[in-house]
Design an enzyme around this catalytic site. Structure first.
Site, PDB file in Angstrom:
ATOM      1  N   SER A  31     -37.004 -11.294   3.140  1.00 58.07           N
ATOM      2  CA  SER A  31     -35.925 -11.618   2.193  1.00 58.07           C
ATOM      3  C   SER A  31     -36.459 -12.293   0.936  1.00 58.07           C
ATOM      4  O   SER A  31     -35.700 -12.605   0.026  1.00 58.07           O
ATOM      5  CB  SER A  31     -34.886 -12.520   2.867  1.00 58.07           C
ATOM      6  OG  SER A  31     -35.514 -13.660   3.421  1.00 58.07           O
ATOM      7  N   ASN A 118     -33.265 -21.904  10.639  1.00 53.53           N
ATOM      8  CA  ASN A 118     -31.836 -21.609  10.797  1.00 53.53           C
ATOM      9  C   ASN A 118     -30.950 -22.667  10.147  1.00 53.53           C
ATOM     10  O   ASN A 118     -29.997 -22.347   9.442  1.00 53.53           O
ATOM     11  CB  ASN A 118     -31.491 -21.469  12.283  1.00 53.53           C
ATOM     12  CG  ASN A 118     -32.206 -20.292  12.920  1.00 53.53           C
ATOM     13  OD1 ASN A 118     -32.825 -19.491  12.215  1.00 53.53           O
ATOM     14  ND2 ASN A 118     -32.144 -20.193  14.238  1.00 53.53           N
ATOM     15  N   THR A 163       9.229  -4.880 -16.409  1.00 54.48           N
ATOM     16  CA  THR A 163       9.201  -4.784 -14.951  1.00 54.48           C
ATOM     17  C   THR A 163       9.145  -3.289 -14.681  1.00 54.48           C
ATOM     18  O   THR A 163       9.756  -2.501 -15.418  1.00 54.48           O
ATOM     19  CB  THR A 163      10.446  -5.407 -14.281  1.00 54.48           C
ATOM     20  OG1 THR A 163      11.611  -4.723 -14.748  1.00 54.48           O
ATOM     21  CG2 THR A 163      10.586  -6.896 -14.598  1.00 54.48           C
ATOM     22  N   HIS A 164       8.396  -2.896 -13.684  1.00 54.25           N
ATOM     23  CA  HIS A 164       8.167  -1.466 -13.401  1.00 54.25           C
ATOM     24  C   HIS A 164       7.565  -0.759 -14.614  1.00 54.25           C
ATOM     25  O   HIS A 164       7.743   0.440 -14.781  1.00 54.25           O
ATOM     26  CB  HIS A 164       9.462  -0.757 -12.986  1.00 54.25           C
ATOM     27  CG  HIS A 164      10.284  -1.530 -12.004  1.00 54.25           C
ATOM     28  ND1 HIS A 164      10.122  -1.438 -10.635  1.00 54.25           N
ATOM     29  CD2 HIS A 164      11.253  -2.477 -12.184  1.00 54.25           C
ATOM     30  CE1 HIS A 164      10.969  -2.247 -10.033  1.00 54.25           C
ATOM     31  NE2 HIS A 164      11.660  -2.909 -10.943  1.00 54.25           N
ATOM     32  N   SER A 285     -17.438   6.403 -29.133  1.00 52.71           N
ATOM     33  CA  SER A 285     -17.706   7.586 -28.327  1.00 52.71           C
ATOM     34  C   SER A 285     -18.836   8.353 -28.993  1.00 52.71           C
ATOM     35  O   SER A 285     -18.960   8.355 -30.217  1.00 52.71           O
ATOM     36  CB  SER A 285     -16.448   8.438 -28.255  1.00 52.71           C
ATOM     37  OG  SER A 285     -16.783   9.787 -28.001  1.00 52.71           O
ATOM     38  N   LYS A 291     -13.033   7.027 -31.975  1.00 53.44           N
ATOM     39  CA  LYS A 291     -12.762   6.201 -30.805  1.00 53.44           C
ATOM     40  C   LYS A 291     -13.311   4.780 -30.889  1.00 53.44           C
ATOM     41  O   LYS A 291     -14.396   4.540 -31.376  1.00 53.44           O
ATOM     42  CB  LYS A 291     -13.376   6.858 -29.549  1.00 53.44           C
ATOM     43  CG  LYS A 291     -12.714   8.133 -29.133  1.00 53.44           C
ATOM     44  CD  LYS A 291     -11.326   7.921 -28.552  1.00 53.44           C
ATOM     45  CE  LYS A 291     -11.384   7.184 -27.245  1.00 53.44           C
ATOM     46  NZ  LYS A 291     -11.200   8.033 -26.094  1.00 53.44           N
ATOM     47  N   ASN A 293     -13.361   2.050 -27.788  1.00 49.12           N
ATOM     48  CA  ASN A 293     -12.946   1.899 -26.390  1.00 49.12           C
ATOM     49  C   ASN A 293     -13.095   0.466 -25.886  1.00 49.12           C
ATOM     50  O   ASN A 293     -14.082  -0.194 -26.195  1.00 49.12           O
ATOM     51  CB  ASN A 293     -13.783   2.825 -25.494  1.00 49.12           C
ATOM     52  CG  ASN A 293     -13.607   4.289 -25.864  1.00 49.12           C
ATOM     53  OD1 ASN A 293     -12.511   4.704 -26.251  1.00 49.12           O
ATOM     54  ND2 ASN A 293     -14.673   5.048 -25.779  1.00 49.12           N
ATOM     55  N   GLU A 298     -12.568  -2.712 -19.272  1.00 48.02           N
ATOM     56  CA  GLU A 298     -12.676  -1.630 -18.283  1.00 48.02           C
ATOM     57  C   GLU A 298     -13.750  -1.944 -17.252  1.00 48.02           C
ATOM     58  O   GLU A 298     -13.569  -1.747 -16.044  1.00 48.02           O
ATOM     59  CB  GLU A 298     -13.001  -0.309 -18.971  1.00 48.02           C
ATOM     60  CG  GLU A 298     -11.828   0.268 -19.738  1.00 48.02           C
ATOM     61  CD  GLU A 298     -12.227   1.526 -20.491  1.00 48.02           C
ATOM     62  OE1 GLU A 298     -11.979   2.619 -19.976  1.00 48.02           O
ATOM     63  OE2 GLU A 298     -12.810   1.417 -21.592  1.00 48.02           O
ATOM     64  N   TYR A 325     -27.347 -18.389  15.574  1.00 48.55           N
ATOM     65  CA  TYR A 325     -27.905 -17.665  14.433  1.00 48.55           C
ATOM     66  C   TYR A 325     -28.356 -16.267  14.828  1.00 48.55           C
ATOM     67  O   TYR A 325     -28.953 -16.059  15.880  1.00 48.55           O
ATOM     68  CB  TYR A 325     -29.108 -18.427  13.851  1.00 48.55           C
ATOM     69  CG  TYR A 325     -29.761 -17.662  12.722  1.00 48.55           C
ATOM     70  CD1 TYR A 325     -29.280 -17.757  11.423  1.00 48.55           C
ATOM     71  CD2 TYR A 325     -30.822 -16.780  12.970  1.00 48.55           C
ATOM     72  CE1 TYR A 325     -29.850 -17.009  10.397  1.00 48.55           C
ATOM     73  CE2 TYR A 325     -31.398 -16.037  11.950  1.00 48.55           C
ATOM     74  CZ  TYR A 325     -30.908 -16.159  10.667  1.00 48.55           C
ATOM     75  OH  TYR A 325     -31.460 -15.418   9.664  1.00 48.55           O
ATOM     76  N   GLN A 330     -29.089 -12.970   7.239  1.00 49.09           N
ATOM     77  CA  GLN A 330     -29.929 -12.815   6.051  1.00 49.09           C
ATOM     78  C   GLN A 330     -29.244 -11.907   5.026  1.00 49.09           C
ATOM     79  O   GLN A 330     -29.505 -11.997   3.834  1.00 49.09           O
ATOM     80  CB  GLN A 330     -31.285 -12.244   6.470  1.00 49.09           C
ATOM     81  CG  GLN A 330     -32.271 -12.096   5.336  1.00 49.09           C
ATOM     82  CD  GLN A 330     -33.687 -11.911   5.850  1.00 49.09           C
ATOM     83  OE1 GLN A 330     -34.275 -12.828   6.396  1.00 49.09           O
ATOM     84  NE2 GLN A 330     -34.227 -10.720   5.697  1.00 49.09           N
ATOM     85  N   LYS A 333     -26.960 -12.952   1.581  1.00 46.75           N
ATOM     86  CA  LYS A 333     -27.406 -13.461   0.280  1.00 46.75           C
ATOM     87  C   LYS A 333     -27.146 -12.542  -0.886  1.00 46.75           C
ATOM     88  O   LYS A 333     -26.586 -12.966  -1.906  1.00 46.75           O
ATOM     89  CB  LYS A 333     -28.887 -13.818   0.365  1.00 46.75           C
ATOM     90  CG  LYS A 333     -29.064 -15.089   1.159  1.00 46.75           C
ATOM     91  CD  LYS A 333     -30.470 -15.361   1.563  1.00 46.75           C
ATOM     92  CE  LYS A 333     -30.463 -16.288   2.741  1.00 46.75           C
ATOM     93  NZ  LYS A 333     -29.858 -15.693   3.958  1.00 46.75           N
TER      94      LYS A 333
HETATM   95  N1  ARG Z   1     -34.561 -15.566   5.883  1.00 42.16           N
HETATM   96  C1  ARG Z   1     -33.719 -16.002   6.936  1.00 42.16           C
HETATM   97  C2  ARG Z   1     -32.258 -15.882   6.519  1.00 42.16           C
HETATM   98  O1  ARG Z   1     -32.004 -15.646   5.424  1.00 42.16           O
HETATM   99  C3  ARG Z   1     -34.018 -17.418   7.274  1.00 42.16           C
HETATM  100  C4  ARG Z   1     -33.706 -17.797   8.666  1.00 42.16           C
HETATM  101  C5  ARG Z   1     -34.581 -17.073   9.596  1.00 42.16           C
HETATM  102  N2  ARG Z   1     -34.490 -17.556  10.896  1.00 42.16           N
HETATM  103  C6  ARG Z   1     -35.067 -16.914  11.915  1.00 42.16           C
HETATM  104  N3  ARG Z   1     -34.951 -17.435  13.070  1.00 42.16           N
HETATM  105  N4  ARG Z   1     -35.702 -15.800  11.743  1.00 42.16           N
HETATM  106  O2  ARG Z   1     -31.362 -16.021   7.311  1.00 42.16           O
END
Ligand code: ARG
Length: 465
Positions: A31, A118, A163-164, A285, A291, A293, A298, A325, A330, A333
């Site tokens: 990650s 964790n 309305t509508h 455009s 145009k 836009n 949008e 966990y 992961q 994120k």
């Molecule tokens: N990169 C992991 C995450 O985003 C960190 C935690 C990893 N923990 C593990 N026991 N492998 O969740």
């Protein structure tokens, strides 16, 4: 293992593994490519953890000093773009820890005492998100200010309310803009409410069960400015409901932005012609030279789909996970990061764009005069003269039918013509049939009378000061 070996070996966790990972699996499981963005939170969390370990006598003052120095140096390295992120070291946590050991030796290896990635990652995400929420709240305030000032400027500009999507009753353009201020005010309120639940400390939960070291979790929470300590270790490391809640709040902001966008797009079309947006937020455009836009609204409407998609992604990510966990987490994120980026950019760009929004009062007025927008006012007028509302409604429907057949607005009928529908009609009827008369009559709290709009503008100015 020597002090430098942690940094050099190809995998970070243990001697248990005898088979190497393929590059594909490494890439798949790592990650660091995206979670390096958490580095500030990761270092802040580690500094607070080390400080507490030292205060509890778990770490020597000497080791603590080395860790502090090392982490601060690493922060400077990252800041300067000199830090080398290694895929082999999987994530932001292991990268920083390995570098710490590389720099300060054995003390670096003691940092992870009483901690797991964790509880570390859950802490990092919360710390990072807290900062982002504060920025978002600030951006929501800035956007509201722009809208409030526009509303004050255009309290007397009248457009048809729908309305509508059918012409309903005339409203003040300022009143219309203040409707969005209400929405964004609730959005800000929601963000700050979510913040309370984001701002709690998982650290000390360790892998899932707590730890055998005498940690002072309250102390770490206080150092990090967190409002509470998560009270169950299993829950602390595994739940991401705070992220889901944030995404839901973000989705609502984008929903409001999207509704506003839809209106801006309609208003800018030739068929409405109600507004102009600054050129800097529109594009032309490649084939049609005439145009202009409304690309920004949008795209904002489109990006709403992506933010709502992230919410659905996070909810789905969580739903089947057993305690505690799981690596699934992961995957929280990237959606979270993209939500924050999209939201912040959108709020910034909208504040700038709306500052340059200009109504075209003539076009708005002409549109309000086309759909018998003051029919309700005529009914109310008759009620005030003694007719029951249902009967008044019926009388006015006949008048509207006649006006439509003649191809004119209700307000353009003569006094004699109006009198024919009900003898109670007198010359003062034109006071209520005018657009201004209709607006001014709605001088009730929350109503569209310009006097009410000005009062609301004053209230918002105080609130946002
Ligand atoms: N990169 C992991 C995450 O985003 C960190 C935690 C990893 N923990 C593990 N026991 N492998 O969740």
């Amino acid at each position: 293992m020597s002090d430098n070996q942690l940094a050099n070996k190809s995998q970070a966790w243990s001697a248990l593994f005898s088979e190497p990972m393929s590059d594909l699996v490494k890439r798949y499981t790592a990650s660091v490519g995206f979670d390096q963005r958490l580095w500030r939170a990761d270092i802040a969390g580690s500094l607070a953890h080390a400080e507490m370990l030292a205060a509890q006598g778990i770490l020597s003052a000497e080791d603590h000093a080395a860790i502090q120095r090392g982490l601060n140096d690493i922060a400077a390295e990252i800041e300067a773009g000199q830090f080398e992120w290694k895929l082999d070291l999987e994530d932001v946590h292991l990268n920083i820890e390995a570098r710490l050991t590389e720099r300060v030796g054995i003390a670096g290896k003691r940092l992870h005492t009483g901690r797991s990635r964790n509880d570390q990652v859950a802490t990092d995400v919360r710390l990072w998100l807290r900062g982002e929420i504060d920025e978002i709240a600030g951006l929501l305030t800035a956007l509201q200010r722009v809208l409030v000032e526009k509303a004050g400027e255009h309290a007397d500009v009248i457009l048809p309310g729908f309305t509508h999507l059918q012409v309903a009753q005339p409203v003040s353009f300022g009143h219309h803009l203040l409707a969005y201020v209400e929405m964004f005010a609730r959005d800000a309120e929601r963000m700050l409410d979510v913040r309370k639940r984001v701002n709690r400390l998982p650290l000390g939960a360790a892998a899932l069960a707590g730890t055998s070291y005498p940690l002072d979790r309250e102390r770490v929470a206080a150092t990090l400015g967190m409002e509470a300590v998560c009270q169950n270790s299993l829950d602390a490391v595994s739940d991401r409901d705070f992220a889901i809640e944030f995404s839901a709040a973000a989705s609502l902001v984008m929903l409001h932005i999207s509704r506003l966008s839809e209106e801006l797009i309609l208003w800018m079309s030739q068929n409405f012609g109600f507004i102009t947006l600054p050129d800097a937020f529109c594009t032309g455009s490649s084939i049609m030279p005439q145009k202009k836009n409304p690309d920004v609204p949008e795209l904002a409407r489109g990006k709403t789909g992506r933010v709502v998609g992230h919410l659905v992604g996070l909810v789905t990510l969580m739903k089947g996970q057993p305690l505690a966990y799981n690596k699934d987490n992961q995957e929280d994120k990237e959606p979270l990061f993209d939500t924050v980026d999209t939201l912040k950019d959108t709020l910034r760009i909208f504040a700038d764009m709306l500052a340059g929004l200009a109504p075209k009062p003539e076009a708005m007025r002409a549109a309000a005069l086309r759909g018998h927008a003051t029919a309700t006012d005529l009914a109310d007028y008759l009620v005030k003269k003694g007719l029951p509302f249902r009967d008044a409604h019926e009388v006015v429907a006949h008048a509207v039918k006649t006006a439509t057949a003649k191809g004119v607005d209700l307000a353009a009928l003569s006094l004699d013509e109006l009198k024919a529908f009900d003898a109670r009609v007198e010359a003062d009827v034109f006071d209520v049939l005018s657009l201004e008369g209709s607006l001014n009559a709605r001088n009730v709290l929350g109503g569209t009378a310009p006097a009410q709009v000005r009062a609301q503008v004053a209230r918002h100015r105080t609130r946002l000061a």
